[in-house]
Design a protein around this motif. Sequence first.
Motif, PDB file in Angstrom:
ATOM      1  N   LEU A 173       0.834  -1.271   0.102  1.00 23.42           N
ATOM      2  CA  LEU A 173       0.082  -0.036  -0.132  1.00 23.42           C
ATOM      3  C   LEU A 173       0.913   1.279  -0.126  1.00 23.42           C
ATOM      4  O   LEU A 173       0.492   2.203  -0.781  1.00 23.42           O
ATOM      5  CB  LEU A 173      -0.961   0.070   1.240  1.00 23.42           C
ATOM      6  CG  LEU A 173      -1.998  -1.049   1.442  1.00 23.42           C
ATOM      7  CD1 LEU A 173      -3.015  -1.015   2.563  1.00 23.42           C
ATOM      8  CD2 LEU A 173      -2.902  -1.076  -0.010  1.00 23.42           C
ATOM      9  N   ALA A 174       1.925   1.389   0.910  1.00 22.57           N
ATOM     10  CA  ALA A 174       2.578   2.558   1.014  1.00 22.57           C
ATOM     11  C   ALA A 174       3.296   2.633  -0.488  1.00 22.57           C
ATOM     12  O   ALA A 174       3.359   3.763  -1.100  1.00 22.57           O
ATOM     13  CB  ALA A 174       3.675   2.502   1.999  1.00 22.57           C
ATOM     14  N   THR A 175       3.770   1.616  -1.011  1.00 23.84           N
ATOM     15  CA  THR A 175       4.631   1.681  -2.295  1.00 23.84           C
ATOM     16  C   THR A 175       3.745   2.319  -3.378  1.00 23.84           C
ATOM     17  O   THR A 175       4.147   3.228  -4.134  1.00 23.84           O
ATOM     18  CB  THR A 175       5.318   0.258  -2.764  1.00 23.84           C
ATOM     19  OG1 THR A 175       6.110  -0.168  -1.612  1.00 23.84           O
ATOM     20  CG2 THR A 175       6.131   0.605  -3.794  1.00 23.84           C
ATOM     21  N   ARG A 176       2.371   1.832  -3.285  1.00 25.14           N
ATOM     22  CA  ARG A 176       1.371   2.348  -4.477  1.00 25.14           C
ATOM     23  C   ARG A 176       1.171   3.714  -4.308  1.00 25.14           C
ATOM     24  O   ARG A 176       1.293   4.699  -5.045  1.00 25.14           O
ATOM     25  CB  ARG A 176       0.058   1.636  -4.260  1.00 25.14           C
ATOM     26  CG  ARG A 176      -0.114   0.336  -4.985  1.00 25.14           C
ATOM     27  CD  ARG A 176      -1.374  -0.299  -4.780  1.00 25.14           C
ATOM     28  NE  ARG A 176      -2.392   0.381  -5.762  1.00 25.14           N
ATOM     29  CZ  ARG A 176      -2.425  -0.113  -7.281  1.00 25.14           C
ATOM     30  NH1 ARG A 176      -1.499  -1.108  -7.561  1.00 25.14           N
ATOM     31  NH2 ARG A 176      -3.270   0.110  -8.120  1.00 25.14           N
ATOM     32  N   SER A 177       1.106   4.185  -2.895  1.00 25.45           N
ATOM     33  CA  SER A 177       0.646   5.609  -2.829  1.00 25.45           C
ATOM     34  C   SER A 177       2.027   6.435  -3.008  1.00 25.45           C
ATOM     35  O   SER A 177       1.975   7.480  -3.773  1.00 25.45           O
ATOM     36  CB  SER A 177       0.527   5.939  -1.244  1.00 25.45           C
ATOM     37  OG  SER A 177      -0.804   5.593  -0.957  1.00 25.45           O
ATOM     38  N   ILE A 178       3.262   5.881  -2.650  1.00 25.21           N
ATOM     39  CA  ILE A 178       4.476   6.725  -2.837  1.00 25.21           C
ATOM     40  C   ILE A 178       4.633   6.721  -4.490  1.00 25.21           C
ATOM     41  O   ILE A 178       5.116   7.855  -4.917  1.00 25.21           O
ATOM     42  CB  ILE A 178       5.702   6.279  -2.134  1.00 25.21           C
ATOM     43  CG1 ILE A 178       5.396   6.480  -0.608  1.00 25.21           C
ATOM     44  CG2 ILE A 178       7.068   6.611  -2.913  1.00 25.21           C
ATOM     45  CD1 ILE A 178       6.218   5.860   0.309  1.00 25.21           C
ATOM     46  N   ASN A 179       4.433   5.642  -5.130  1.00 22.57           N
ATOM     47  CA  ASN A 179       4.440   5.795  -6.627  1.00 22.57           C
ATOM     48  C   ASN A 179       3.808   6.795  -7.222  1.00 22.57           C
ATOM     49  O   ASN A 179       3.892   7.297  -8.307  1.00 22.57           O
ATOM     50  CB  ASN A 179       4.354   4.389  -7.136  1.00 22.57           C
ATOM     51  CG  ASN A 179       5.516   3.206  -7.090  1.00 22.57           C
ATOM     52  OD1 ASN A 179       6.630   3.686  -6.530  1.00 22.57           O
ATOM     53  ND2 ASN A 179       5.315   2.185  -7.324  1.00 22.57           N
ATOM     54  N   LYS A 180       2.354   7.105  -6.714  1.00 22.80           N
ATOM     55  CA  LYS A 180       1.649   7.898  -7.202  1.00 22.80           C
ATOM     56  C   LYS A 180       1.873   9.012  -7.084  1.00 22.80           C
ATOM     57  O   LYS A 180       2.030  10.504  -7.882  1.00 22.80           O
ATOM     58  CB  LYS A 180       0.076   7.792  -6.762  1.00 22.80           C
ATOM     59  CG  LYS A 180      -0.589   6.526  -7.252  1.00 22.80           C
ATOM     60  CD  LYS A 180      -1.749   6.259  -6.767  1.00 22.80           C
ATOM     61  CE  LYS A 180      -2.452   4.843  -7.227  1.00 22.80           C
ATOM     62  NZ  LYS A 180      -3.856   5.035  -7.171  1.00 22.80           N
ATOM     63  N   ILE A 181       2.565   9.406  -5.746  1.00 27.19           N
ATOM     64  CA  ILE A 181       3.178  10.941  -5.502  1.00 27.19           C
ATOM     65  C   ILE A 181       4.425  11.157  -6.361  1.00 27.19           C
ATOM     66  O   ILE A 181       4.357  12.112  -6.941  1.00 27.19           O
ATOM     67  CB  ILE A 181       3.367  11.127  -3.875  1.00 27.19           C
ATOM     68  CG1 ILE A 181       2.482  10.868  -3.238  1.00 27.19           C
ATOM     69  CG2 ILE A 181       4.372  12.343  -3.679  1.00 27.19           C
ATOM     70  CD1 ILE A 181       2.421  10.520  -1.570  1.00 27.19           C
ATOM     71  N   VAL A 182       5.264  10.238  -6.590  1.00 27.86           N
ATOM     72  CA  VAL A 182       6.255  10.415  -7.360  1.00 27.86           C
ATOM     73  C   VAL A 182       5.979  10.622  -8.795  1.00 27.86           C
ATOM     74  O   VAL A 182       6.590  11.526  -9.478  1.00 27.86           O
ATOM     75  CB  VAL A 182       7.294   9.018  -7.240  1.00 27.86           C
ATOM     76  CG1 VAL A 182       8.374   9.012  -8.465  1.00 27.86           C
ATOM     77  CG2 VAL A 182       7.866   9.158  -5.962  1.00 27.86           C
ATOM     78  N   ALA A 183       5.047  10.016  -9.388  1.00 24.06           N
ATOM     79  CA  ALA A 183       4.755  10.389 -10.634  1.00 24.06           C
ATOM     80  C   ALA A 183       3.973  11.806 -10.948  1.00 24.06           C
ATOM     81  O   ALA A 183       4.436  12.338 -11.698  1.00 24.06           O
ATOM     82  CB  ALA A 183       3.363   9.320 -11.039  1.00 24.06           C
ATOM     83  N   ILE A 184       3.299  12.195  -9.925  1.00 27.39           N
ATOM     84  CA  ILE A 184       2.799  13.705  -9.691  1.00 27.39           C
ATOM     85  C   ILE A 184       4.045  14.352  -9.821  1.00 27.39           C
ATOM     86  O   ILE A 184       4.242  15.515 -10.589  1.00 27.39           O
ATOM     87  CB  ILE A 184       1.883  13.899  -8.765  1.00 27.39           C
ATOM     88  CG1 ILE A 184       0.527  13.427  -9.002  1.00 27.39           C
ATOM     89  CG2 ILE A 184       1.650  15.535  -8.531  1.00 27.39           C
ATOM     90  CD1 ILE A 184      -0.724  13.351  -7.839  1.00 27.39           C
ATOM     91  N   VAL A 185       4.970  14.314  -8.892  1.00 28.12           N
ATOM     92  CA  VAL A 185       6.068  15.098  -8.626  1.00 28.12           C
ATOM     93  C   VAL A 185       7.046  15.267 -10.160  1.00 28.12           C
ATOM     94  O   VAL A 185       7.503  16.331 -10.614  1.00 28.12           O
ATOM     95  CB  VAL A 185       6.738  14.645  -7.592  1.00 28.12           C
ATOM     96  CG1 VAL A 185       8.491  15.309  -7.653  1.00 28.12           C
ATOM     97  CG2 VAL A 185       6.341  14.897  -6.182  1.00 28.12           C
ATOM     98  N   ARG A 186       7.167  13.721 -10.636  1.00 25.28           N
ATOM     99  CA  ARG A 186       7.758  13.870 -11.867  1.00 25.28           C
ATOM    100  C   ARG A 186       7.284  14.691 -12.915  1.00 25.28           C
ATOM    101  O   ARG A 186       7.894  15.381 -13.780  1.00 25.28           O
ATOM    102  CB  ARG A 186       8.268  12.412 -12.258  1.00 25.28           C
ATOM    103  CG  ARG A 186       8.798  12.107 -13.326  1.00 25.28           C
ATOM    104  CD  ARG A 186       9.143  10.781 -13.700  1.00 25.28           C
ATOM    105  NE  ARG A 186      10.411  10.564 -12.944  1.00 25.28           N
ATOM    106  CZ  ARG A 186      10.416   9.219 -12.134  1.00 25.28           C
ATOM    107  NH1 ARG A 186       9.514   8.321 -12.159  1.00 25.28           N
ATOM    108  NH2 ARG A 186      11.333   8.833 -11.582  1.00 25.28           N
ATOM    109  N   GLU A 187       5.905  14.461 -13.177  1.00 24.38           N
ATOM    110  CA  GLU A 187       5.230  15.017 -14.136  1.00 24.38           C
ATOM    111  C   GLU A 187       5.357  16.609 -14.037  1.00 24.38           C
ATOM    112  O   GLU A 187       5.622  17.348 -15.167  1.00 24.38           O
ATOM    113  CB  GLU A 187       3.833  14.578 -14.251  1.00 24.38           C
ATOM    114  CG  GLU A 187       3.103  14.900 -15.488  1.00 24.38           C
ATOM    115  CD  GLU A 187       1.839  14.451 -15.550  1.00 24.38           C
ATOM    116  OE1 GLU A 187       1.608  13.268 -15.637  1.00 24.38           O
ATOM    117  OE2 GLU A 187       0.666  15.331 -15.369  1.00 24.38           O
ATOM    118  N   GLU A 188       5.138  17.138 -12.954  1.00 19.76           N
ATOM    119  CA  GLU A 188       5.313  18.748 -12.767  1.00 19.76           C
ATOM    120  C   GLU A 188       6.883  19.067 -12.832  1.00 19.76           C
ATOM    121  O   GLU A 188       7.082  20.200 -13.553  1.00 19.76           O
ATOM    122  CB  GLU A 188       4.640  18.936 -11.525  1.00 19.76           C
ATOM    123  CG  GLU A 188       3.146  18.807 -11.234  1.00 19.76           C
ATOM    124  CD  GLU A 188       2.221  19.351 -12.381  1.00 19.76           C
ATOM    125  OE1 GLU A 188       2.682  20.651 -12.768  1.00 19.76           O
ATOM    126  OE2 GLU A 188       1.326  18.854 -12.785  1.00 19.76           O
TER     127      GLU A 188
END
Lengths: 613, 613
Positions: free
Chosen positions: B73-88
Motif C-alpha cells: 500500500l505504501a509503495t502504491r501511494s508513494i509511486n503515485k506521489i512520485v508520478a505527480i512530482v515527476r510530471e510537474e
Amino acid sequence: MQSWRKRASTKALIQPIAPASQLESTLMHRWSKLFIPTLREAPADAVVASHQILLRAGYVRQLGAGLYSYLFLATRSINKIVAIVREEMDRIGQEMYLPALNPAEVWQESGRWTGMGDNMFRLKDRKGADLCLGMTHEEVMTSIARSEIRSYKQLPQIWYQIQTKFRDEPRPKSGLLRVRQFTMKDSYSFDLNEEGLDVSYKLHDEAYRCIFTRCGLSFVAVEADSGAMGGSQSQEFMVYTEAGEDLIASSPDGQYAANIEKATSTLVTVEDLPGEAAPELVHTPGQKTIDDVSAFLNVAQHHQMKTMALIATWPADAKGVVKTKAVVAFLRGDHQLNEAKLGSLVAGAELRPMVAEEIFATFNAPAGYLGPIGLDSEKTLVVLDKALEGRANLIAGANKEEHHLRNVTPGRDFKPTVIADIRNINEGEPDPITGQPLRLGKAVEIGHIFKLGYKYTESMGARVLDQNGKETMPIMGCYGIGIERILTAAMERSAASMGLSDRGDIRYALPASIAPFQVIVTVTKQSDATLAEAGETIAKALDSAGFDVLLDDRDQSAGVKFKDADLIGVPYRVNVGKKLVDGLVELVDRLTGNTIECAVNEVVPQLQAAIKQ
Amino acid sequence: MQSWRKRASTKALIQPIAPASQLESTLMHRWSKLFIPTLREAPADAVVASHQILLRAGYVRQLGAGLYSYLFLATRSINKIVAIVREEMDRIGQEMYLPALNPAEVWQESGRWTGMGDNMFRLKDRKGADLCLGMTHEEVMTSIARSEIRSYKQLPQIWYQIQTKFRDEPRPKSGLLRVRQFTMKDSYSFDLNEEGLDVSYKLHDEAYRCIFTRCGLSFVAVEADSGAMGGSQSQEFMVYTEAGEDLIASSPDGQYAANIEKATSTLVTVEDLPGEAAPELVHTPGQKTIDDVSAFLNVAQHHQMKTMALIATWPADAKGVVKTKAVVAFLRGDHQLNEAKLGSLVAGAELRPMVAEEIFATFNAPAGYLGPIGLDSEKTLVVLDKALEGRANLIAGANKEEHHLRNVTPGRDFKPTVIADIRNINEGEPDPITGQPLRLGKAVEIGHIFKLGYKYTESMGARVLDQNGKETMPIMGCYGIGIERILTAAMERSAASMGLSDRGDIRYALPASIAPFQVIVTVTKQSDATLAEAGETIAKALDSAGFDVLLDDRDQSAGVKFKDADLIGVPYRVNVGKKLVDGLVELVDRLTGNTIECAVNEVVPQLQAAIKQ
C-alpha cells in the motif's frame, strides 16, 4: 491551535484529480534547452562500446570508481525500462520498497553478515550500531514473511522492489557493466511447497521474457549453476556480447543453452587401451604434465587421468571453528576442471588448489605424481568426473616420485567418494539434446531466476501452518533483473551489429521502447525560418500522436546535428531540409540504415508503421 | 565467436512497442490475493496518527530505528506521489539520478565533510577510501556543472532527481515523519545572475503549489530562515498538523505566513518611562530575573532590557583554527530570543549561551546583572533587538553585583554593533501586512525552496563565461520535496479533521490522487454468488473506466471488510449487498461521510462526478 483545525475543511483534502487535458499534455523537448554534454572522444579508459557511448553521448558522468551520475538521457532510458519492468511485474506480484540501509542483526541471523565478506558495504551509525547497505533483500523479505504470514491461506506471495543496490566491487570497470551502485528489480516468492514454487518460478520466467522482449533485446535463457546457494533450479537471461564476462554454451538451433558453469554435452565414446591387466608401475622421470606423459608413453590424452588436489574451506561457524576438507578430482586427460560444478559438491565452501607442500603433507605423494590408488575416500572427497565412468586401463599418477601407473580402471582399482560432472565442456562437443555441435560465446547477464529453497526460511525461522494445521517451512524463490544492464546490453548489441563508421566511430541505435527519445526532428538550418517552423510543426504532430520526440532546434550545422543525433542513439530521425520546398522531408531508420523521402503529412503514419513493424 | 555476431540480426534490436491493447490493460486488484497485513491495534510507541495508520493498515513495517519497509500500500501511494512530482518537475527541469554513495573528496571541497557532523552516514570501502551517503546533492551537481558548463549560453539549468536520502537522525520517531532513510525530490538551479535565479525560484514555487494541490494537500507557503546557509530567500511549504515539529505564524486571511524562525510583527507602541535623566545606579539585591525586577522596581516588563550572553563558534578552517566571538543580545523584557534570527548574524557559527564563569571572565560582570553600558561593540557583537530601537529610560543590568541601572537609553548611553530583529513573535501580535492578530500553529514541512547563492559554485570553482567573455560564477538555488511527508501529512490532516470513531479508532481517508486505490468495491457476502458476481462486474466496469479499483473479495464478514476498507484510507467505497435485488448498491464518500444508494450502472458516472468535484 484549535482554530486552525477548524480551518482544515474536508473539501481541501479531496482535491480533484488534475483534469485529463493537463495530464495528457506532454512536454516536447527542444535540444537547445537540454543538458546533453556530448564529447568528441571517449576517455581512454573507456574500452567497451557501451562505456564509450554512455560518456560520449552525455548519458552519464563518473563520480568515483564504479559510481556514475545518470544525466538526463540515461535517466530517461532507465525510467522507460523501469516502467516496463514494473508493468510486467505488477501482473505477477506486489511492489514493495525496502530500506537499503539494513541493521546487521537481520544479516547475522541468516549467516550472511560474515558470508558476504568485503563485497558488502558496512558502516556504523552515530550510536556505534552496525549497519550495511543491502546487496539483496532475502533477509528483510524473510523477516517480513516470518512476522506476517501464518497460514497457507496467505500463500503464495510474490514481492518485488525496484531499488538501488550497493556492492563493493573489487575492480569496477566497463562503465555501467561492473559498478558499485546500480538499480535492480529483485523479487522473492514464498510458497507452501515445491509445486507452488514451480508456478512462481514459471511466472517469473514468462514475465522476464516479456520484459526483455519489450525492451527490444535479443536474449537467451540459459541453465545456470545453483549449487553454492543450495537451490534446485536456476536460469540466467543472457545477451551475447564480447563485453560480457560470462561464457555460455548453446546449440545452433537454440534448443539447448547453458552457462559454462552448468553446461553439459554428450561425449563421443573414446576407445580404451586394450587388456585386463592389473595396475603396473612405470618409470616416468620428469614427466609431470599430461602432454609430457602422452609423448613419453605414446598414448592419447584421453587415455590419461588428470589429477587436481584442492582444499575446501567453509566459513567459520558460530563458535568460530573453520572446517576444511581435502578434495581430489580426477578428469580425463584432455578435459578441464569446472570449479563451479566441483563447488556445488562442497556447498558453501571456497575451493583453492593445494600447493606441493600440502599435497605431500596430506597424501604423502609428490605433486605431479598424485594418483587415485590408496586415497582414503572417507577422509578425502575423491571425485571422479562422469567422463571417466566405465573407462579402463588409464594412465594415472602412482603417488611416487617420477612414476605413473598403467592399467588403472576406476571402480576396480579405486572407489571414488562420488562420480559427478565436474568438467568444462569444449566448443564443438555434441549438445545433450540433439547432439549438434555446441558453441561458446561471451555474454552479459541481464536477469536471473532461482529456486532458492529453504535457506532463509529455515535459518530465520519462518513457519506457516499448512492445510492440516501442521507447521511447515515456506519455500522461496529469488529473481533479479539488472536495470542498467538492459540499457548497456542494448548498446553493446547494436554497436556490434552496426559496426564502425567510415571515420572509426561507434555506430548504434537503441530500441524505440527504451531509447531516451523515439524520434528526433533535425532542422538542418535553424536560421531558415521556414525550416524552423516546419520542424516545430512536425515535432508537435509527432508529440500529439504519442511519440516521444526531440526537436533539434540548435543553431548548429547539419553535420554536427546529424552526428549528435546518431551519438545519442535515437532510432528514427526526420531531416527537415532543402526538399521542404517540394513538401518533402527525409525519414531515416537508423537501425536498417534506410532513408526515404516522405511528404510532411506522411511523417506520423510512416513512423507509426515503422515502429509497429 | 563471430558466428554469433552474425546471428544478431538488427531486426531483433528494434522490437515492436507492445501493442496498445496490452499496455492499457490494467490489473484489477483482488484483496484476497494481496498482502495487506492489517493490525487490530497499533504498537504502543506509535503516537501520532500517521504512524498508527501506517502500521495498522499494513502500509509499512519497521526494520530498525528510523528504517521502514514500505509494503504494497505504501509503495502504491508513494509511486503515485512520485508520478505527480515527476510530471510537474518535467515541465520546468531535467531529471537526473546521482549516486547515493559519494566519495569524501567532493564533500571535502565544499567544506561539508566536516560540517555535516554526525548527521551524515560515513563508511570506508574495501580499499579504505572514505565514502558517505549523500544527504543532499549540491556538491555532486556543482561538480557536474563545473565540468560541463562553460558558457552563459548553457544557462539556465534546472536539474532534479527523485532519490533515496540517508540521514543519521539522532532521535528517529513518529513513523515516517522523522527517519534515517527517505525519498526526496531534490533539484538544483544554475543561473547566470540573480534575475535568472528569481525565475528558477518562481518556477519551483509554481511547480510545488501545483504538486501539493494535485496531491490533495492544503498547505501554506511560509517565509523561512535562509541565514545560516548564506542564501537570500527561502520559502517552506507547510501543512498544519499537531504532529509537526515546526511552528508557523500566519494572519487570519493567510496573506502573511512565516516560520517562527523568520516571522515578524508590527508591534504596538509602548510608553517609555518619563524623563531625560542620565543612567542611575539602583541597588537590586537578589533581583536577577525580569519578573523579580518588575516587582521590585514596580515597572512593566517592557520597560526593561533583557540581556543574553552567548558564544558563537565557527567550524575549524583549513588550518584547524576555530574562531569564536562573544555575542550579547538585548531584548525587551517581555520578549524571547529567536536563535535562528540571531544565528543569521553569525553565519556558519554555532551559538550557545555563556555560563556564569564565561560571562564574568569576558565582561567582568556577574551573570544576572550584565548590561549594555561599557561593552566593547568591536570585540563583542552587541545586538539590539529592533523592538528596543528608539526606546528610552529602560532598566538594564549595571555590570555590578546586585545592581541595575535606570534611565538607560540605547543610542545615547551605548552603541550596539547592530540593530536587528532577533525576537520571537508572540501569538496575537499584529501581522506585518494588515495588522491582524497573528496565530501560531504547529506544522510539518513538505517542501522547501531556497536561493542558495554562490556557496558551492564559489567553493568548488564553477565558472562560466558571460556575454562579454568575462569569467563569472553561476548562482544556485536548491529545492526539496519530502515524498513520504506528503503521504503522512495527508494522513495527519485527514485524521485531525475526521476525528475518532465511536470506538476510539482513528478515522481518515486519503485524497483520491494519492490513495493506494481510489475506490474499493466491498462484496458484503462473498459466499453469495450473485453478490460476488455483481462485485466483479462493478469492479471491472470501474477498472475499464480508468479508476484504480480494489475488489474486496475476501470471505469475511461485512463488518470486518468495512473496517479494513476504512483502515486503508480508500476515499470511495461501493457496498454490494442486500439491495442488489432492487438493482441498487451503496456508494460511500468517506471524506464527507455521505452515503447514497445508486443503480449498478450509475456507479461509474457517480464516481466520475464525485472525483471531478
